[in-house]
Structure formats: structure tokens, C-alpha cells
Design a protein around this motif. Structure first.
Motif, PDB file in Angstrom:
ATOM      1  N   VAL A 299     -23.006  18.181  -4.798  1.00 18.83           N
ATOM      2  CA  VAL A 299     -23.540  17.165  -5.714  1.00 18.83           C
ATOM      3  C   VAL A 299     -22.345  16.522  -6.425  1.00 18.83           C
TER       4      VAL A 299
ATOM      5  N   GLU B 281     -26.269  13.727 -14.188  1.00 14.13           N
ATOM      6  CA  GLU B 281     -26.526  12.588 -13.298  1.00 14.13           C
ATOM      7  C   GLU B 281     -26.543  11.277 -14.091  1.00 14.13           C
TER       8      GLU B 281
ATOM      9  N   ARG C 267     -24.155   8.218 -13.223  1.00 14.95           N
ATOM     10  CA  ARG C 267     -24.643   6.875 -12.831  1.00 14.95           C
ATOM     11  C   ARG C 267     -25.080   6.122 -14.076  1.00 14.95           C
TER      12      ARG C 267
ATOM     13  N   ASN D  10     -32.350   4.817  -7.358  1.00 22.92           N
ATOM     14  CA  ASN D  10     -31.745   6.106  -7.681  1.00 22.92           C
ATOM     15  C   ASN D  10     -32.139   7.166  -6.642  1.00 22.92           C
TER      16      ASN D  10
ATOM     17  N   GLU E  32     -30.260   6.404  -3.432  1.00 26.13           N
ATOM     18  CA  GLU E  32     -28.849   6.794  -3.550  1.00 26.13           C
ATOM     19  C   GLU E  32     -28.666   8.305  -3.429  1.00 26.13           C
ATOM     20  N   ARG E  33     -29.678   9.051  -3.839  1.00 26.73           N
ATOM     21  CA  ARG E  33     -29.529  10.501  -3.949  1.00 26.73           C
ATOM     22  C   ARG E  33     -30.243  11.259  -2.830  1.00 26.73           C
TER      23      ARG E  33
ATOM     24  N   GLU F 202     -28.398  14.372  -1.745  1.00 24.30           N
ATOM     25  CA  GLU F 202     -28.449  15.380  -2.808  1.00 24.30           C
ATOM     26  C   GLU F 202     -29.821  16.049  -2.845  1.00 24.30           C
TER      27      GLU F 202
END
Lengths: 227, 407
Positions: A94, B10, B14, B303, B306-307, B310
């Protein structure tokens, strides 16, 4: 027996070719198995299926005496958190968490008492990252990133470690270091499945299974696979 | 490691995504609070002006004394205005019926009177004789107000200043009025009206003297400030419910009526202005809620996109769908909460500043509305959570195998 795959087949909806065809194998405690084969032969599909991430069309997957796909999605997630560790070629750290936090991210899925930060720090120390705890993944070398991913996979003391091309982006020295850790894990009683193209990496495993068009083509050691 | 720490990290990582979402909510809440505060200021100002006019009406009415006259229905008004009293009479029990009725709410201080122009035989001159009985108490009210006039004690008289001076009477003197011995109780100061040549005696004594037992020809009253612009019709309506068509009502004091009309005008004008402001604010507010919700939702979706990697790895290492969803909803909660607080402060600050620049600026305390603040701080997170719900569900339903197979 740590893990068993019984007659697993899988065909992706958007592909006409079957990714896995009636694959069966077993992984014992302390066993280090390398799965090899050309691209598209079903290696990663086998790894994801064994890891409880990809439901097979037919067949059963049993890990630690639990039918993985008999669990609900959230039970399966908690099961993965406790018993299965993953290491990927792209590390999948991450980006906004530091090294210590990336390792501790593995406790997000843990039910009951999660591992302490001390264990994460100890693991990172073992992997030679004691002075990198507060660094972000972007500040690490590729070898260091993979070691962080290894530490994350081992935080919850799983019984099964699944590694998909973990040395694919690493130089020889770092690749050896990762392979050493996989061997050490197996030596401590865990089971390891390593998916790789790299013959040198495959040679470190006790057993090498070659996949071809979704089927086990050869088993280069004393075979434990079920017919 | 927990979801809260992950979300905070986070957000810090961002910042732009978070700040743009935050800005959308700040604008929304700021506008809503600013507009509502200005509407509140307008409403408050109208109420203050109406209260000021009310006060003025009350003062005018008080200084004028009785301003409602209830007369017998057959009394000719031209004669009444010519003489300031009428020849026709009505029974005394009328005033008792009014005092006993719970339907009478628009008038206060009922005072019956019997008035006649008579010859004061002993003094050989014309006077106005007024028999009064003081204020009749209301049966259904608490009668808290001090009576506007006192009754004239039996055996006494009150007298206007001009008449007293001409007759050389002093308070405490005894005099004869058409055979009735009376003591001078009070001499009223000069008023410049017929009161200056009037003699007040007890109502019953006047009825006996004029041989009109149980009769009166006037009921005086004071209207309250609760009546609308058509106050006279309201008063008439109430009285006719009790006395039918046996009486007629006239209103004095045009100054008070003018103020009452001004009060009603100010109230109506204020209501129209507030309604207009509300209409405009509501339209823009609806548009802003829609625009900010869409923006917050799209940013949440961006968002999620983008993740993906993750989310995939978090799901792979065992994070539940609920925790993934909570990651996005918690962020939405922060956007809503922080945006609401900042938006409230900015919106309220601008509204206070704008109000200060208007003619009758109000103090901050009177513009502050605790309920509005709580409402804004609760509603904004609800909006952001609703807007982020679909992206959060989308994120939690992402198949980690698909994401991890993209390598």
C-alpha cells in the motif's frame, strides 16, 4: 496434510480454453512445491484457486482440513487472513503506508486478537529491514519491497504460503534471499507453493510440477498428486 | 493497524481527492447556512419592526383611553357625534353579558355609562352629566390589568376643571346637584374637551336622577392589539355573537389604526421577502445538493478505481468486504463532517458580515441557531455517505482474483 486440490477445473467465461482441467495435488507440512509451465498454462489460476480467491467450476480445495469454498465470502476472507500467506511479483504494497504499517495491514482481516506490532518489527528485522520501518514503499528498492511483502505474508503465521513469481522483478542476490525465506518457511513446517518461470527458482523446491494447457504434465519428484 | 488509521493515511496521501470533495461540501453547507441565516435575519428584523409598531400602538391606545364605543343599535350616529353622546338607551345587563362571555377576546376594560346634557338647577347652567360604574370585571379572565378608571364613590362627584373653576368648587367641597347632596371627590385637569364641563357621578345615582333605571347609553371599551387589520369587523363579530344586532360598534383613534395597518403591512412585506428569499435559496440549494453529491460520488468512484490493486491485495490477505466498504464510508464521513464544520463557520461568517452591512444589522447571538448547526453537521455526512455508497459497494464487491491476475 496442509492443502489438497481434488479434481479442480476452471474455465474463464471470456476464454474458450480451460485454465485448469481436473487438477489434483496435495501439499504436506514442510513441503516446498514449484509449479512451472509456459504462460497461460494455468499456474496463477491454480495458485488463486488454492488460495481461496478463485472458485473452481468443479472440484474441491481443502486447506487445513477446511473446504475453502464451503465458506461464505467473509468467512473465507478471515480464513485466508489466518491460514494463507500471499506473495506476488508486483509486491502490492500500500503506497501510503510505511513499511511497518504495510506488514501490519495483514491484521485487518484477523478475527480475535491480532498480532502485535512487535511481531511485525521482529519479522522485518529478520528480513534486514529494521532501519526501514518508517519508510514508504516508494523509498525502497525492489528487493526490499518484496521482503516487506514476505513479512506481511508471514505476520499471521499461516500454514500455507502461495508465491506467484516472487523473484520475477528481483536481481539474483535478492531472488536468492526470497527463495531462502520460502525454504525456511517450509523448514519450519509450513507448505509453500511457488509459481515460477525461472528454472533456477524452481530448482530450490523439493518438488516441481509442470502444467501444460491446464493439466499436470509432469511431476519431477516423488509424486504426491492424487490420480 | 485498523481501518481508521488506513483511512487517515490515505486521505493524507491523496490530498487533492479529499480536498476537492471537501470543497464541494464546504460550498454546499456554506451556502445553505449563509442563505438560511440571512433569511433568519430578515425574519428577525420583520419581527422587530412589528414588535416596535405593536409597542407604538399599545402606547397610542393607552394614551387615548377607551377607543371602542358600543351604542344601542337604533342610535343615530350623526346625533351621537354632534353631542358626543346618544339619546337612545340600552339595558345595563348588556355590559354584564359581554363581561360574562368567553367569546369576547379582542376588547378590554368594559365601562358602562349613562350620559345626558342636563340643567344644573342650583347653578343654573347646562352641564354634561355622566353616570359611570367603573370597569366591569371579566368573568372568564384573570383581570390582571389595573382598571383604566376608578368608579365614582357613591355620594360624590368628579368634575371637569373649567366647570369647577367657574363654580369655584374645590376637592372636598359639598354641593347640591338637582337636589342631591354630593361631595367633590376629584377635579380633573384641563383636557380641552367636553370633559372640562362634565360632572361624573355614580351610575345608579345618575339613573335615578334621570329616571332611567337600569339603563345606559354607552359602553366604552379598549381594543386589544391582537386584532387584525380588519379589527373593527372582528370586534363587531364577537359582540354580535353575544348581543345580536341590538348594538352598534364604532372605533375611535385613527392614529392607532394607522399604526396597526403599518404593522400588518410590515408583516406582509416581511413575509413576502422571506418567501422570495426561501424560494431562491431552495432552488439553488437543491441544485447544489445534487451537484455536490454527484461530485463527491464521482470522486469516490475515481478513488476506488485508483485503489483497485490495493483493494485486491487487502481482500487477498483477508480484509472483509465490510471493512473495505467502511474504508470508503469512513472517508465520506470525514468529508461530510469536516466540510460541514468549515462550511458552517464560513457560511455563518459571511451571513453575519452581509447582515452587518444592511441597515439594521443584528447581533451575532440573535443570528446563531444551534439547531441549524446541528442539522448541518448531521446532514452533510449523510449526504456524503449516500453519495459514496455505490462506489463503496463497488469497491467491496471487487474480485481480488481479477485484480491480482492483471499483473
Amino acid at each position: 496434510m496442509v492443502a489438497e486440490v481434488h479434481g479442480v477445473s476452471k474455465t474463464y467465461r471470456d476464454h474458450s480454453v480451460a485454465a485448469l482441467r481436473d487438477v489434483s495435488l496435495q501439499l504436506d507440512s514442510g513441503q516446498f512445491v514449484a509449479v512451472c509451465g509456459p504462460s497461460g498454462c494455468g499456474k496463477s489460476t491454480l495458485l488463486l484457486t488454492l488460495g481461496g480467491l478463485l472458485r473452481p467450476d468443479t472440484g474441491r480445495v481443502v486447506v487445513n482440513e477446511t473446504d475453502v469454498y464451503g465458506l461464505s465470502p467473509n468467512e473465507r476472507a478471515a480464513f485466508r487472513a489466518k491460514w494463507i500467506g500471499f506473495v506476488f511479483q508486483q509486491f502490492h504494497l500500500v503506497p501510503y503506508l510505511n513499511v511497518l504499517e504495510n506488514v501490519l495491514a495483514a491484521e485487518l482481516g484477523m478475527r480475535g486478537s491480532p498480532p502485535t506490532p512487535d511481531r511485525a518489527a521482529t519479522l522485518l528485522e529478520q528480513f534486514g529491514l529494521a532501519d526501514r520501518l518508517q519508510h514508504r514503499p516508494g523509498q525502497l528498492s525492489t528487493g526490499e519491497r518484496q521482503r516487506v511483502a514476505m513479512a506481511r505474508a508471514l505476520l499471521n503465521e499461516p500454514c500455507l504460503l502461495l508465491a506467484d513469481e516472487p523473484t520475477g522483478n528481483l536481481d539474483e542476490e535478492n531472488a536468492d534471499r526470497v527463495l531462502d525465506e520460502l525454504s525456511n518457511f517450509a523448514d519450519r513446517g509450513g507448505a509453500v507453493m511457488l509459481v515460477t518461470h525461472d528454472p533456477r527458482a524452481a530448482s530450490r523446491a523439493q518438488q516441481q510440477i509442470n502444467l501444460l494447457e491446464g493439466q499436470i504434465a509432469s511431476d519431477l519428484t516423488t509424486a504426491t498428486r492424487l490420480e | 493497524m485498523n481501518v481508521l488509521r488506513l483511512v487517515c493515511r490515505e486521505i493524507w496521501h491523496r490530498k487533492l481527492n479529499f480536498l476537492v470533495s471537501l470543497l464541494a461540501i464546504i460550498v454546499l453547507v456554506g451556502y445553505a447556512v449563509g442563505a438560511l441565516t440571512l433569511i433568519r435575519a430578515q425574519r428577525e428584523r420583520t419581527e422587530q419592526r412589528v414588535a416596535a409598531l405593536d409597542d407604538e400602538i399599545r402606547k397610542i391606545t393607552k394614551s387615548l383611553g377607551f377607543n371602542i364605543n358600543i351604542l344601542p343599535a337604533d342610535q343615530n350616529l350623526a346625533d351621537f357625534h354632534a353631542n358626543d353622546f346618544g339619546e337612545k338607551t340600552m339595558p345595563f345587563e348588556y355590559v354584564q353579558r359581554l363581561a360574562e362571555s368567553p367569546d369576547i377576546v379582542t376588547i378590554n376594560h368594559l365601562r358602562p355609562a349613562l350620559i345626558r346634557k342636563i340643567e344644573w338647577q342650583e347653578q343654573q347652567r347646562q352641564i354634561v352629566l355622566m353616570g359611570v360604574a367603573g370597569v366591569i370585571p371579566w368573568t372568564h379572565r384573570s383581570n390582571p390589568k389595573k382598571p383604566m378608571t376608578e368608579a365614582v364613590p357613591t355620594g360624590t362627584l368628579n368634575i371637569g376643571s373649567v366647570l369647577a373653576e367657574q363654580l369655584q368648587l374645590q376637592e372636598g367641597d359639598t354641593t347640591q346637584l338637582n337636589g342631591l347632596e354630593l361631595k367633590v371627590n376629584k377635579i380633573y385637569p384641563e383636557r380641552g374637551t367636553k370633559d372640562d364641563i362634565t360632572v361624573w357621578i355614580d351610575l345608579q345615582a345618575a339613573q335615578n336622577m334621570l329616571e332611567l333605571p337600569d339603563q345606559i347609553n354607552l359602553i366604552q371599551a379598549l381594543e386589544c392589539n391582537c386584532a387584525s387589520v380588519d379589527r373593527l369587523a372582528e370586534i363587531e363579530g364577537e359582540i354580535s355573537q353575544v348581543l345580536g344586532s341590538d348594538v352598534q360598534v364604532i372605533e375611535l383613534a385613527t392614529k392607532a389604526i394607522a399604526r396597526a395597518r403599518a404593522r400588518v403591512d410590515v408583516q406582509a412585506e416581511g413575509q413576502i421577502t422571506v418567501a422570495r428569499m426561501q424560494d431562491r435559496a431552495t432552488l439553488l440549494l437543491v441544485l447544489l445538493v445534487l451537484a455536490s453529491s454527484i461530485l463527491v460520488g464521482l470522486l469516490a468512484l475515481l478513488n476506488v478505481w485508483e485503489r483497485q490493486q490495493e483493494i485486491g491485495i487487502l481482500r487477498a490477505i483477508g480484509t472483509s468486504t465490510g471493512s473495505i466498504m467502511w474504508m470508503f464510508l469512513l472517508k465520506a464521513l470525514f468529508v461530510g463532517l469536516i466540510g460541514a464544520i468549515i462550511g458552517y463557520l464560513i457560511g455563518f461568517g459571511i451571513a453575519v458580515r452581509l447582515d452587518e452591512q444592511s441597515a439594521n444589522g443584528l447581533i451575532v447571538e440573535s443570528l446563531f441557531d444551534f439547531r441549524m448547526m446541528v442539522f448541518a453537521i448531521l446532514l452533510a455526512p449523510i449526504i456524503t455517505i449516500i453519495a459514496s455508497w455505490v462506489p463503496a459497494v463497488f469497491a467491496s464487491n471487487q474480485d481480488p482474483a481479477t485484480v491480482l491476475s492483471m499483473e
